[in-house]
Design a protein around this motif. Structure first.
Motif, mmCIF file in Angstrom:
data_model
loop_
_atom_site.group_PDB
_atom_site.id
_atom_site.type_symbol
_atom_site.label_atom_id
_atom_site.label_comp_id
_atom_site.label_asym_id
_atom_site.label_seq_id
_atom_site.Cartn_x
_atom_site.Cartn_y
_atom_site.Cartn_z
ATOM 1 N N GLN A 169 0.828 -1.210 0.000
ATOM 2 C CA GLN A 169 0.000 0.000 0.000
ATOM 3 C C GLN A 169 0.868 1.268 0.000
ATOM 4 O O GLN A 169 0.356 2.370 0.166
ATOM 5 C CB GLN A 169 -0.927 -0.026 1.217
ATOM 6 C CG GLN A 169 -1.897 -1.195 1.161
ATOM 7 C CD GLN A 169 -2.969 -1.112 2.214
ATOM 8 O OE1 GLN A 169 -3.286 -0.032 2.734
ATOM 9 N NE2 GLN A 169 -3.554 -2.253 2.546
ATOM 10 N N GLY A 170 2.189 1.074 -0.130
ATOM 11 C CA GLY A 170 3.080 2.236 -0.206
ATOM 12 C C GLY A 170 3.107 3.063 1.065
ATOM 13 O O GLY A 170 3.334 4.280 1.030
ATOM 14 N N LEU A 171 2.853 2.392 2.204
ATOM 15 C CA LEU A 171 2.864 3.116 3.480
ATOM 16 C C LEU A 171 4.214 2.962 4.177
ATOM 17 O O LEU A 171 4.821 1.882 4.143
ATOM 18 C CB LEU A 171 1.782 2.570 4.419
ATOM 19 C CG LEU A 171 0.322 2.804 4.032
ATOM 20 C CD1 LEU A 171 -0.601 2.090 5.022
ATOM 21 C CD2 LEU A 171 0.003 4.286 4.023
ATOM 22 N N SER A 172 4.638 4.029 4.848
ATOM 23 C CA SER A 172 5.829 3.926 5.698
ATOM 24 C C SER A 172 5.365 3.387 7.062
ATOM 25 O O SER A 172 4.170 3.384 7.375
ATOM 26 C CB SER A 172 6.439 5.318 5.900
ATOM 27 O OG SER A 172 5.519 6.119 6.642
ATOM 28 N N GLN A 173 6.328 2.958 7.883
ATOM 29 C CA GLN A 173 5.969 2.527 9.238
ATOM 30 C C GLN A 173 5.351 3.697 10.011
ATOM 31 O O GLN A 173 4.411 3.511 10.791
ATOM 32 C CB GLN A 173 7.207 1.989 9.968
ATOM 33 C CG GLN A 173 7.667 0.625 9.484
ATOM 34 C CD GLN A 173 8.853 0.097 10.287
ATOM 35 O OE1 GLN A 173 9.472 0.827 11.083
ATOM 36 N NE2 GLN A 173 9.184 -1.174 10.093
ATOM 37 N N GLU A 174 5.836 4.910 9.756
ATOM 38 C CA GLU A 174 5.300 6.096 10.449
ATOM 39 C C GLU A 174 3.817 6.274 10.098
ATOM 40 O O GLU A 174 2.976 6.520 10.960
ATOM 41 C CB GLU A 174 6.065 7.366 10.045
ATOM 42 C CG GLU A 174 7.447 7.512 10.630
ATOM 43 C CD GLU A 174 8.455 6.568 9.969
ATOM 44 O OE1 GLU A 174 8.159 6.030 8.865
ATOM 45 O OE2 GLU A 174 9.519 6.329 10.584
ATOM 46 N N GLN A 175 3.520 6.145 8.790
ATOM 47 C CA GLN A 175 2.116 6.334 8.363
ATOM 48 C C GLN A 175 1.228 5.252 8.961
ATOM 49 O O GLN A 175 0.126 5.523 9.452
ATOM 50 C CB GLN A 175 2.033 6.301 6.825
ATOM 51 C CG GLN A 175 2.623 7.547 6.174
ATOM 52 C CD GLN A 175 2.837 7.365 4.681
ATOM 53 O OE1 GLN A 175 3.347 6.317 4.236
ATOM 54 N NE2 GLN A 175 2.456 8.360 3.905
ATOM 55 N N LEU A 176 1.716 4.003 8.952
ATOM 56 C CA LEU A 176 0.915 2.908 9.531
ATOM 57 C C LEU A 176 0.734 3.123 11.028
ATOM 58 O O LEU A 176 -0.350 2.887 11.577
ATOM 59 C CB LEU A 176 1.591 1.556 9.268
ATOM 60 C CG LEU A 176 0.854 0.321 9.821
ATOM 61 C CD1 LEU A 176 -0.598 0.283 9.323
ATOM 62 C CD2 LEU A 176 1.591 -0.953 9.455
ATOM 63 N N ALA A 177 1.785 3.630 11.672
ATOM 64 C CA ALA A 177 1.677 3.913 13.114
ATOM 65 C C ALA A 177 0.602 4.971 13.357
ATOM 66 O O ALA A 177 -0.279 4.811 14.211
ATOM 67 C CB ALA A 177 3.027 4.423 13.637
#
Lengths: 75, 75
Positions: free
Chosen positions: A21-29
């Protein structure tokens, strides 16, 4: 650090879904309300994640909790 | 006692799979290496079960961890 094979596989499934989904860990957090370092630990297989946190991550990724295991269980 | 809806649904799925196989909580406890009272708590929705314990229960029931969620997620 205790890296159980099941934890490693769950972490790989989580990372794969996040990257799809092209998400960074920061965005998922941010989206899941969980801590970025916790998510990093789960992805590295260092965490024995709980049911509720699985749902938080699945909801943030808009997938089903079963989807984490479908990849992991089909090895 | 904190009974999160996800915990209740997981507990219902666990109980359903156990009963389908005609197992008592004692037998499942013995087969999984988990404590009977812990299994009772999970089935009552009182436990935020962890990944490793999910695998212990799935292995004891000879099902996949995803099977706990397939029932739960399809409500």
């Amino acid at each position: 650090m205790n890296k159980h094979p099941h934890q490693i596989r769950f972490g790989q499934a989580l990372s794969s879904h996040r990257k799809k989904q092209g998400l960074s860990q920061e965005q998922l957090a941010f989206n899941s309300g969980l801590d970025r370092s916790y998510i990093g630990g789960v992805e590295r297989g260092e965490r024995n994640i709980s049911l509720i946190n699985m749902y938080k991550l699945a909801d943030a990724l808009q997938i089903k909790v079963a989807d984490f295991f479908t990849d992991a269980d089909n090895d």
